[in-house]
Design a protein around this motif. Structure first.
Motif, PDB file in Angstrom:
ATOM      1  N   ALA A 141       5.102  -4.082  -2.958  1.00  0.00           N
ATOM      2  CA  ALA A 141       4.674  -4.610  -4.258  1.00  0.00           C
ATOM      3  C   ALA A 141       5.231  -5.998  -4.511  1.00  0.00           C
ATOM      4  O   ALA A 141       4.584  -6.830  -5.163  1.00  0.00           O
ATOM      5  N   SER A 142       6.412  -6.270  -4.001  1.00  0.00           N
ATOM      6  CA  SER A 142       7.019  -7.598  -4.210  1.00  0.00           C
ATOM      7  C   SER A 142       6.221  -8.694  -3.516  1.00  0.00           C
ATOM      8  O   SER A 142       6.347  -9.874  -3.864  1.00  0.00           O
ATOM      9  N   ARG A 144      -0.619  -3.693  -3.466  1.00  0.00           N
ATOM     10  CA  ARG A 144      -0.594  -2.737  -4.567  1.00  0.00           C
ATOM     11  C   ARG A 144      -0.425  -1.320  -4.016  1.00  0.00           C
ATOM     12  O   ARG A 144      -1.410  -0.639  -3.724  1.00  0.00           O
ATOM     13  N   PRO A 145       0.812  -0.857  -3.864  1.00  0.00           N
ATOM     14  CA  PRO A 145       1.022   0.492  -3.334  1.00  0.00           C
ATOM     15  C   PRO A 145       0.795   1.572  -4.385  1.00  0.00           C
ATOM     16  O   PRO A 145       1.215   1.446  -5.537  1.00  0.00           O
ATOM     17  N   SER A 198      -3.779  -3.370 -12.193  1.00  0.00           N
ATOM     18  CA  SER A 198      -4.044  -4.763 -12.565  1.00  0.00           C
ATOM     19  C   SER A 198      -2.806  -5.456 -13.117  1.00  0.00           C
ATOM     20  O   SER A 198      -2.618  -6.653 -12.927  1.00  0.00           O
ATOM     21  N   GLN A 199      -1.942  -4.709 -13.801  1.00  0.00           N
ATOM     22  CA  GLN A 199      -0.728  -5.305 -14.370  1.00  0.00           C
ATOM     23  C   GLN A 199       0.303  -5.578 -13.269  1.00  0.00           C
ATOM     24  O   GLN A 199       0.310  -4.904 -12.233  1.00  0.00           O
ATOM     25  N   LYS A 200       1.172  -6.531 -13.504  1.00  0.00           N
ATOM     26  CA  LYS A 200       2.150  -6.907 -12.477  1.00  0.00           C
ATOM     27  C   LYS A 200       3.561  -7.026 -13.057  1.00  0.00           C
ATOM     28  O   LYS A 200       4.406  -7.739 -12.513  1.00  0.00           O
ATOM     29  N   ASP A 201       3.800  -6.302 -14.141  1.00  0.00           N
ATOM     30  CA  ASP A 201       5.080  -6.444 -14.838  1.00  0.00           C
ATOM     31  C   ASP A 201       6.128  -5.414 -14.464  1.00  0.00           C
ATOM     32  O   ASP A 201       7.330  -5.683 -14.545  1.00  0.00           O
ATOM     33  N   SER A 202       5.689  -4.204 -14.090  1.00  0.00           N
ATOM     34  CA  SER A 202       6.666  -3.134 -13.896  1.00  0.00           C
ATOM     35  C   SER A 202       6.058  -1.984 -13.102  1.00  0.00           C
ATOM     36  O   SER A 202       4.829  -1.897 -12.971  1.00  0.00           O
ATOM     37  N   LYS A 226     -11.817  -1.024  -1.168  1.00  0.00           N
ATOM     38  CA  LYS A 226     -12.892  -1.860  -0.636  1.00  0.00           C
ATOM     39  C   LYS A 226     -13.026  -3.166  -1.408  1.00  0.00           C
ATOM     40  O   LYS A 226     -13.357  -4.216  -0.817  1.00  0.00           O
ATOM     41  N   ASN A 227     -12.780  -3.139  -2.717  1.00  0.00           N
ATOM     42  CA  ASN A 227     -13.183  -4.261  -3.571  1.00  0.00           C
ATOM     43  C   ASN A 227     -12.051  -4.978  -4.293  1.00  0.00           C
ATOM     44  O   ASN A 227     -12.293  -6.004  -4.932  1.00  0.00           O
ATOM     45  N   ASN A 228     -10.845  -4.480  -4.235  1.00  0.00           N
ATOM     46  CA  ASN A 228      -9.759  -5.091  -5.002  1.00  0.00           C
ATOM     47  C   ASN A 228      -9.334  -6.417  -4.391  1.00  0.00           C
ATOM     48  O   ASN A 228      -9.315  -6.592  -3.169  1.00  0.00           O
ATOM     49  N   ALA A 229      -8.961  -7.370  -5.261  1.00  0.00           N
ATOM     50  CA  ALA A 229      -8.522  -8.685  -4.785  1.00  0.00           C
ATOM     51  C   ALA A 229      -7.234  -8.568  -3.973  1.00  0.00           C
ATOM     52  O   ALA A 229      -7.079  -9.191  -2.917  1.00  0.00           O
ATOM     53  N   ASP A 230      -6.276  -7.775  -4.463  1.00  0.00           N
ATOM     54  CA  ASP A 230      -5.031  -7.543  -3.740  1.00  0.00           C
ATOM     55  C   ASP A 230      -5.171  -6.291  -2.879  1.00  0.00           C
ATOM     56  O   ASP A 230      -5.814  -5.318  -3.285  1.00  0.00           O
TER      57      ASP A 230
END
Length: 586
Positions: A345-346, A350-351, A429-433, A297-301
């Motif tokens: 994810a690419s 956010r799966p 929240s992280q987007k590295d791996s 409901k609230n996540n930016a992505d």
């Protein structure tokens, strides 16, 4: 044997089925259903899949000549009736329920050919049997028995592609009950519906396009009709698909009305269908679903949940109702689920992919090549990851070794509710791996979260001591606490650590332990070979520190109680203390 098993008492080998009249065969079907229900209600098991194929099972043994004529079951969780007719009916009497497997097993009977508990395998196995028969100049029918849900697995397509090219006998029976574990997913099922609607006459025929002859049976629970059809295709000299429509759960109203619930069911009251021992305790499925509901409901992505045909294992149906556009059941297609998630994810989605440790191994290449190499930040939630009393086809102990072997995937092991929530927060929240999180299998406990940021490994010291330090991974933290108490009873105060991470080492903490400790103990709810403990042993290999690893042996166990397995693996507090004291004495 049940009082109602009058006809079945005459059946000791499959040839006995051939001597029965049609009226006796009909009574036999009723008796078989009753015994299957009695067993499943007592100990749990696959209900709907078995009830729906009783007539097909009886017809096979009435027409064909097993074991010269060979049937390969897919997933083999619907082979209970087959076992009743092939010398294993003792396994359906009270007191003997655990003496036979819930799946096919060549070590039980000459009428089984493979130990199979995963889906989509039957056609490839049958193609191999057919080719071996031809090379050896032998005779006999080969029948692959595959459910419509299993057709969504990639291996089924590979089997059809190769099977359609055979120039000899191969019968693929597609048991179409319009269900997988849950509802079927994908365009293939629109095609099957068109074939059903047209009584098999639609010009759009996937099976013919794959090189197979084709027959449709509208009522696969009509014993006489099925027998006639089997007699017509027996000894066919070319590949043929029998597309048979059946009713999942046939003969037991609760299983017909709620097909997903009764695909596999815990012990239940046979008269009502209700669970015998219901629990209202908080569980990680509820915690995770509540969390994802709020985040969606609230996540930016945008957040999406993905699973491969096992929503009931994780409680995903409620999430689906609330967020239908954010939920994807890809069917029995573990490989696709991972590659699909990587692509999402690419693009900033956010799966969160839900998988059982037992089935995720089927997507190993996709985890490595499609996800990890590309470093796309999908989140994987791994359930069923534990030492368990399950059969040899459903072993949840190997996820740590196979996931740890892949670079670029962080594998986290929460021990508490707070750990789980903090790890989910960080992972999304992280987007590295890619990040995988191992769902604890021993209930929900509370405690201060290890950290808010998991970029770098940071072990949590729960209890300060000396001489001995216990690194208790994930759900085994409670075992660690019990072991600390056992040591305390021996006047030894030990250190207890919640590592939280599987794939990386907190070298600062490990180095500090050298100052006041002689022995490190690792506790993990999984295989020791390639596991977490081996990483700790390797780290201390060049030092004087002694390390003892406690976990599962590298083996396939088969329906052995967890209590017995814990004793075998020295996973009781008393055994752990005894083994440690033996080391301290030297």
């Amino acid at each position: 044997m049940s009082k109602k098993a009058g006809i079945l008492e005459k059946i000791n080998v499959p040839q006995d089925v051939k001597r029965l009249t049609m009226d006796e065969l009909t009574l036999l079907a009723e008796e078989m259903r009753q015994l299957i229900l009695e067993k499943n209600s007592a100990i749990g098991g696959h209900v709907g899949p078995n009830l729906g194929v009783i007539e097909l099972t009886i017809a096979f043994h009435y027409v064909f000549d097993s074991p010269q004529d060979k049937i390969v079951w897919d997933v083999s969780h619907q082979s209970y009736g087959h076992k009743l007719l092939t010398g294993r009916k003792h396994g359906f009497t009270s007191g003997h329920y655990h003496e036979i497997s819930g799946y096919s097993n060549q070590h039980e009977s000459e009428h089984d050919f493979f130990t199979v508990g995963h889906t989509s395998t039957s056609i490839s196995l049958a193609v191999g049997l057919a080719k071996a028969r031809d090379l050896k100049k032998e005779t006999g029918n080969i029948l692959a028995f595959i459910g419509d849900g299993s057709l969504s697995g990639g291996l089924a397509f590979e089997g059809l592609n190769n099977g359609g090219a055979l120039q000899s006998n191969l019968i693929v029976l597609v048991n179409d009950n319009e269900m997988s574990i849950d509802e079927n997913q994908g365009s293939l099922y629109q095609h099957l519906a068109e074939l059903r609607k047209s009584n098999g006459t639609s010009k759009h025929n996937f099976f013919k396009a794959m090189g197979f002859d084709y027959r449709y049976v509208a009522d696969g629970n009509d014993l006489a009709q099925v027998i006639r059809t089997f007699e017509e295709v027996k000894d066919s000299d070319h590949p043929i698909v029998l597309h048979v429509h059946t009713e999942k759960g046939r003969g037991y109203e609760p299983a017909v009305k709620n097909k997903m619930k009764y695909h596999w069911h815990v012990p239940f009251d046979l008269s009502t269908g209700e669970v015998k021992k219901a629990t209202s305790a908080e569980n990680f499925n509820q915690i995770i679903m509540n969390y994802l509901d709020e985040k969606t409901k609230n996540n930016a992505d945008p957040i999406v949940a993905i699973n491969a045909a096992i929503p009931g294992m994780f409680g995903l149906k409620e999430y689906q109702k609330k967020h239908p556009d954010h939920y994807f059941d890809v069917g029995i297609a573990e490989q696709h689920s991972i590659t699909f998630a990587s692509a999402l994810a690419s693009q900033g989605v956010r799966p969160v992919v839900f998988h059982s440790s037992v089935f995720l191994q089927r997507a190993y290449d996709q985890l490595s090549h499609d996800l990890a190499i590309n470093e796309n930040p999908a989140v994987l939630l791994i359930g069923g990851a534990s030492i368990s009393a399950s059969d040899r086809t459903h072993q949840g102990t190997f996820d740590i070794p196979y996931l740890s072997s892949i670079p670029n995937i962080k594998y986290l092991a929460p021990a508490t509710k707070e750990d789980m929530l903090s790890m989910l927060d960080w992972a999304l929240s992280q987007k590295d791996s890619p990040v995988a999180i191992r769902i604890p299998a021993h209930g929900v406990f509370s405690g201060k979260a290890i950290a808010k940021d998991y970029h770098l490994p940071r072990y949590q010291v729960i209890n300060e001591g000396s001489k001995v330090a216990i690194l208790a991974l994930g759900g085994f933290l409670e075992l660690g606490k019990k072991t600390v108490k056992e040591f305390a009873d021996q006047k030894i105060q030990v250190t207890l650590i919640n590592p939280g991470t599987i794939t990386e080492l907190d070298t600062n903490t490990l180095e500090k332990l050298k100052e006041q400790h002689q022995v490190i103990l690792t506790l993990e709810d999984g295989s020791l070979s390639g596991g977490f403990g081996e990483k700790i042993s390797r780290y201390y290999g060049s030092s004087s520190m002694k390390v003892l690893n406690f976990g599962a042996q590298k083996e396939f166990t088969d329906s052995i109680s967890t209590q017995e397995l814990y004793k075998r693996y020295h996973l009781t507090p008393q055994q752990i203390v005894e083994d440690t004291q033996a080391i301290l004495k030297h």
